[in-house]
Write an enzyme that holds these catalytic residues in place. Sequence first.
Site, short mmCIF file in Angstrom:
data_model
loop_
_atom_site.label_atom_id
_atom_site.label_comp_id
_atom_site.label_asym_id
_atom_site.label_seq_id
_atom_site.Cartn_x
_atom_site.Cartn_y
_atom_site.Cartn_z
N GLY A 150 0.79 -1.22 0.00
CA GLY A 150 0.00 0.00 0.00
C GLY A 150 0.81 1.26 0.00
CG ASP A 165 0.57 -8.64 6.55
OD1 ASP A 165 -0.04 -9.21 7.46
OD2 ASP A 165 0.83 -7.43 6.56
NE ARG A 183 5.54 -9.12 1.79
CZ ARG A 183 5.84 -7.97 2.40
NH1 ARG A 183 5.11 -7.55 3.41
NH2 ARG A 183 6.85 -7.24 2.02
#
Length: 667
Positions: free
Chosen positions: A106, A308, A204
């Site tokens: 993001g 994450d 990840r």
Amino acid sequence: MGVLEGLHFDNLALRTLPVDTKDGNERRPIPRACYARVKPTSVKNPRLVAASPSALALLDLDMSETDRKEFVEVMSGNMLLPGMDPAAHCYCGHQFGNFAGQLGDGAVIYLGEVINSAGARWEIQLKGAGLTPFSRQADGRKVLRSSIREFLASEALHHLGIATTRAGCITTSDTEVVRDVLYNGNPISERASLVLRIAPTFFRFGSFEIFKKPDTQTGRAGPSYDESRETEKEMLPVMLNHIIKTYFPDIWEDIPVHTDQSVGLRIKAEDRRRNMYLEFYFEVVRRTFQLVAAWQSVGFCHGVLNTDNMSILGLTIDYGPYGFLDRYDPEHVCNHSDDSGMYSYEAQPGRCFWNCEKLAEALAPLLDAGRARAQLDALYAQEYHRTYQRIMRQKLGLLELVDEENDAALVEDLLEVMHKTGADFTNTFRWLAMVELPPTSSHSSGSHPNGEASASPQAEDRASNGTSTSGSGEGAFLERILSSLATPQELAEAAQPRMHPHSLRVLLQFSHNDLLLASMGVTKDMLQQESARLQRSEELKRLDLAAKARADAEAWRGWLRRYRARLQQEVDAGADACRRIATMNGINPRYVLRNWIAQQAIDAAEKGDYNQVHRVLRLLENPYSDDAAVNLDANIGSNGKDVCKREMQYDGPVPQWAKGLCVSCSS
């Protein structure tokens, strides 16, 4: 060393893995893709704050390049180099135990993958580069304080020898963003800033969760989920093969499966593939457990161990509300939004274990989930416990013998004494090198049934009466440790429950009602923990300072008696004093990135003075150094803000816990 224009880009991930067919930073779900192409958003008047020579050297970039205007333009996202192909990575994650659905980069933009002169592949990213499809309600920007914290922490852990992503540089700008720093409804304007992040890959655990079916608790699904599971069947092998082939070449095996093969050959090929995927999973788990053992050994708290934020390479990744322990507290929580203590210091190993379970679930279509789960407990014992105990033995200077059960108990007892007395984590281990080896005994050492040496009767006698015949620095250690312990009031404040005592007492009245507690996000375990904290806090408030001092001295002398007896075993086995001290001082850091050190650099930088960031970076590049010049050059005390009055021109009172810590004059 090369120049910016000489960087060789080979963006293998974008060539190999699915990329969204739509470009741009419009916020949207990204189905059936691992990346979405998006360009950085430019900033006004960018300028360099700091750069890491060793991190930039991974890209063959000399520090002289940082003087160029082009360098700042590239590292602020205002200019792209030939070969760069910016994109944002799609991933999901379990956050605080709940599946959150699509997350993704993001505020981060992948610029490309650089192949350096040694043939190593390094993915480079800009964090804070602007909006991406994954920004949700955020603006895709980072500010100076968070950028400095990530930059310093990445380099600090690297120089401590802990696996981590790297930070090449920080840039800031005149572009303003609005942040509510204290979450009190009083937002302020801050400068948009960026960090150059470097790692072989930023894949990840959550990268493989994009196919997850709707979660039974949250109702959220991965963006690439479909009921037929056709997308997963098509994409997951491609993703796994790319990751294993590129980053785990020792595991990779090219195993073709053709439709014209016999059924038997196809079955054998599929079995070999499953074994390869299983070995990949085991290797990820091994690295993860080794990483968390390293964190525990230096008192590092990550703060947000969501799936994450877990690297498949076993790297420390995504620095947010992290922190290093000052006073040892196993329940320490560095993330103020972690009300339940899910990611506390002591909870980190177990949380990483849970995350590894979630990774196995995500990879289940291609590996034997039963075998994967069955091996988790064994790997946890082998990789976490053994790695942690090996490091802790070295931190105590126990190098000649391995007495697993007794050494583990010695470590646990030390931590318990540190906790009860309020000892500083980093300094305690560093100071233990002052306790010298006892003299060689004249007797023949005994042995355990397994062949390991046992403590001699003479050593036990010396330990029991607290005497030392070696003229060691044990007295100096005791003087230093006892003069630096926390006061009862400080411990009482640290032990206070995380929820308000009045709220806790009200909730305890409804502890029998599980449904009501669940509706308020509370469990019985949380209430019990908070009640224990409240009781401990109230007991500590009533504790007399002199009584605490006596109890502290008794506790430390008691542990030292056991430690001396264990050191006698080392002597009887032929321990070398110089090797022991060198090992201890090479694994017990003199400096870690304490929060106040980072904040001091941030405060100066926000006023336009970046020198303190440079000084702290130099300090962290030599974390095991006892060189006073390093300490004084950084213009900070060893364990407190400018605690040395003579060298630092500090006129305020010296905190009790900071007395005697200046490496220059001990004032």
